[in-house]
Design an enzyme around this catalytic site. Structure first.
Site, PDB file in Angstrom:
ATOM      1  N   HIS A  42     -16.671  25.204   1.688  1.00 52.31           N
ATOM      2  CA  HIS A  42     -16.581  26.662   1.767  1.00 52.31           C
ATOM      3  C   HIS A  42     -17.436  27.290   0.665  1.00 52.31           C
ATOM      4  CE1 HIS A  42     -12.650  27.316   4.213  1.00 52.31           C
ATOM      5  NE2 HIS A  42     -13.249  26.200   4.588  1.00 52.31           N
ATOM      6  N   GLU A  96     -16.848  29.712  -1.434  1.00 53.44           N
ATOM      7  CA  GLU A  96     -16.165  29.914  -2.719  1.00 53.44           C
ATOM      8  C   GLU A  96     -16.096  28.620  -3.523  1.00 53.44           C
ATOM      9  OE1 GLU A  96     -13.629  32.402   0.280  1.00 53.44           O
ATOM     10  OE2 GLU A  96     -14.990  30.688   0.347  1.00 53.44           O
ATOM     11  N   CYS A 145      -9.514  32.066   2.116  1.00 50.88           N
ATOM     12  CA  CYS A 145      -8.495  31.334   2.868  1.00 50.88           C
ATOM     13  C   CYS A 145      -7.501  30.703   1.889  1.00 50.88           C
ATOM     14  CB  CYS A 145      -9.175  30.257   3.721  1.00 50.88           C
ATOM     15  SG  CYS A 145      -9.802  28.863   2.743  1.00 50.88           S
ATOM     16  N   CYS A 190      -9.228  28.191  -0.627  1.00 47.10           N
ATOM     17  CA  CYS A 190     -10.065  28.861  -1.625  1.00 47.10           C
ATOM     18  C   CYS A 190      -9.232  29.716  -2.567  1.00 47.10           C
ATOM     19  CB  CYS A 190     -11.145  29.683  -0.933  1.00 47.10           C
ATOM     20  SG  CYS A 190     -12.321  28.632  -0.043  1.00 47.10           S
TER      21      CYS A 190
END
Length: 169
Positions: A52, A54, A82, A85
């Site tokens: 991801h 992040e 999410c 993260c």
């Protein structure tokens, strides 16, 4: 620089992700008015659920700053984080999270739940909606284009059978 300036950089990263077929999410970590980490989604490219934007940006910031505590850092991300993260943000002690578009399916700083409502030992300041229209527009455009592509048949629809049974059941 202002929040919008850093969010524009995150949006540039998100747009690059879209160009390579990834969901357009970009992130930057800022410390003392300097970008110390950047990332964009690479789940499809890396075939890895952890790739991801992040997490990439946090990882780069930790390596650049030489430690895991990012208590002087702000994270700018085009989509509300999410659960995975959000957990990383809390564990890294990120001071402030600025995000563009809300995520009604998986957002964990106000949409589906609010991680700051739990009794974790750290609660980042949350600033939602920075360049919201631009960030949401990038996501909408990506998924609109994705829906236009021809559908790849599901493996269960395969005409290949073993002993009269589909390979996958």
């Amino acid at each position: 620089m202002k929040d919008q300036d850093y969010m524009w950089r995150a949006l540039e990263l998100a747009q690059f992700a879209a160009k390579i077929g990834e969901v357009p999410v970009g992130a930057v970590v800022v410390c003392d008015n300097q970008i110390v980490g950047e990332g964009y989604n690479r789940r499809e490219s890396y075939k890895n659920a952890l790739a991801h934007a992040e997490l990439e940006a946090i990882d780069m910031a930790c390596r650049k700053l030489g430690g895991w505590r990012l208590h002087r850092c702000d994270l700018y991300v085009t989509l509300e984080p999410c659960p995975m993260c959000a957990g990383a943000i809390i564990n890294a002690r990120i001071r402030r999270v600025v995000y563009g578009a809300s995520d009604p399916k998986a957002g964990c700083f106000g949409s589906t739940c609010d991680f700051n409502a739990f009794s974790f030992n750290h609660k980042p300041e949350i600033v939602p909606g920075v360049l919201q229209n631009e960030c949401a527009g990038a996501l909408s455009a990506f998924f609109k284009e994705l829906r236009k592509r021809p559908k790849i048949p599901d493996e269960k629809e395969s005409p290949v059978r073993l002993a009269g049974k589909p390979l996958i059941q």
